[in-house]
Design a protein around this motif. Sequence first.
Motif, short mmCIF file in Angstrom:
data_model
loop_
_atom_site.label_atom_id
_atom_site.label_comp_id
_atom_site.label_asym_id
_atom_site.label_seq_id
_atom_site.Cartn_x
_atom_site.Cartn_y
_atom_site.Cartn_z
N SER A 103 -6.04 -2.08 10.19
CA SER A 103 -7.36 -1.46 10.10
C SER A 103 -7.39 -0.20 9.24
N LYS A 104 -6.30 0.18 8.64
CA LYS A 104 -6.28 1.40 7.81
C LYS A 104 -5.30 1.23 6.66
N LYS A 105 -5.45 2.13 5.70
CA LYS A 105 -4.55 2.11 4.56
C LYS A 105 -3.22 2.76 4.93
N GLU A 141 0.82 -1.22 0.00
CA GLU A 141 0.00 0.00 0.00
C GLU A 141 0.85 1.26 0.00
N GLU A 156 -0.20 4.87 4.18
CA GLU A 156 0.21 5.91 3.24
C GLU A 156 1.70 5.83 2.98
#
Length: 366
Positions: free
Chosen positions: A348-350, A333, A352
Motif C-alpha cells: 500500500s505504499k512506496k 522501488e 523507500e
Amino acid sequence: MASDLEKQAKEAFIDDHFELAVDLYTQAIDLNPNSAELFAERAQANIKLNNFTEAVADANKAIELDPSLSKAYFRKGTACMKLEEYQTAKAALETGASLAPEDQRFTNLIKECDQCIAEETGVIANQSSEITIPDTPTNDASTDVVQPVNELANQVTVAAAKPKPKYRHEFYQKPEEVVVTIFAKGIPANNVSVDFGEQILSVTIDVPGEDAYHFQPRLFGKIVPSNCRYDVLSTKVEIRLAKAELIHWTSLEFSKENTVPLRVNASVVGASRPTYPSSKPKRVDWDKLEAEVKKEEKDEKLDGDAALNKFFRDIYADADEDTKKAMRKSFVESNGTVLSTNWKEVGSKKVEGSPPDGMEMKKWEY
C-alpha cells in the motif's frame, strides 16, 4: 508373339519346368499386360514353385483385370491356404464357387479351409482331417492340383537369386501397428497398388516405360486388412499395418527361425514416450539429465554473494504469489536496496531505499 510365349509356357508347365513357365509367362505379360488369363496361369506356376506371395499377387491382378475369372479366385484361395490365411482363402473360394458352381474343387477346398479355421480357433471339427480332392476335368492347359496344407513342409522350395530391389524399404512399429515405408520418389498414386491379406502384403508400383516393382512379403504376424491403409506421398509410399495381436515383431517378414514374439502391454508402452531409430550409439535421456542438473544446482555449495543470491532465488521459487509481488515491488522501488516478503507491509505504499551503513543514496540525473 504373346500367344506363342503363352503356348510355350503351357508346354513348360506340363513338362514340370515351372521356373521356365514363370519366365515365359512374364515375357508374355510384358507384351500383353492386360491379360487376366496370363496372370492367372503365372499364379499357378508360382504355386508349384512355392512362391505363394507372388501367386497371390498374380491372382489379385487377374481378378482386377477380369472379376469373372473363376480360376483366379481358385489360385488365390490355394495360395492363401498354403500361407495359412484361411479367412482370406475362404472368401476367395466362395466368390469363385459362385462363378463356377459346377466346379467341385471349390467345394472340397472350402471344406478343408473350414477345417483349418476350426482348428486355428480351437474348435476342432469332428470331420476327418484327411480331405481328398478328386481330379476334375478342366478346360485349362494346366491342371490345378490341391495338396493338403500339412504337406507344405515336405515340399522343396526352388529358390531363385533375386535382383536388388528397385526401391529401398524399411519399417518401424508401435504396439498396435507396423509402419512400412517404401522410398519411391515422385510416383503417381494411380501407379501404386497395395493389397492386404491376413498375413500378406502385396505392393506393386507400375510406372509406364519402367520395370514394375513388386514387394510381396509374408508378414511376421497377422494383420487386420480392413484397418490397414496406405498413403502415396511425394517421396515415399507409407503403409500402415494394423496388428491382429499386440505382439512385438522381431522382423517384417515371416521366418521359421524367428523366436516367439513377446506380447506388448499397450497400457505401459502408451504411457511412456515414443522412441525413434537413431544413428547415435546411445540415446540421451534428457529428462534424467535435467533432473540431475537441477539436483546438482540445489546441492551446490556457494560462498559470498553467490550464496546470498541463491538463497533469495530459492525463496522466490518456493514463495506464494503475494510474497513474490512483495519481493518484486520492494526491490524495484528501493533501487535494489530493500527486499521484503511482506505484501501487507509494502503493498500500500512506496518502498523507500535503504542504503548500507556508511553509504548514501543519490538521485540519478539524466
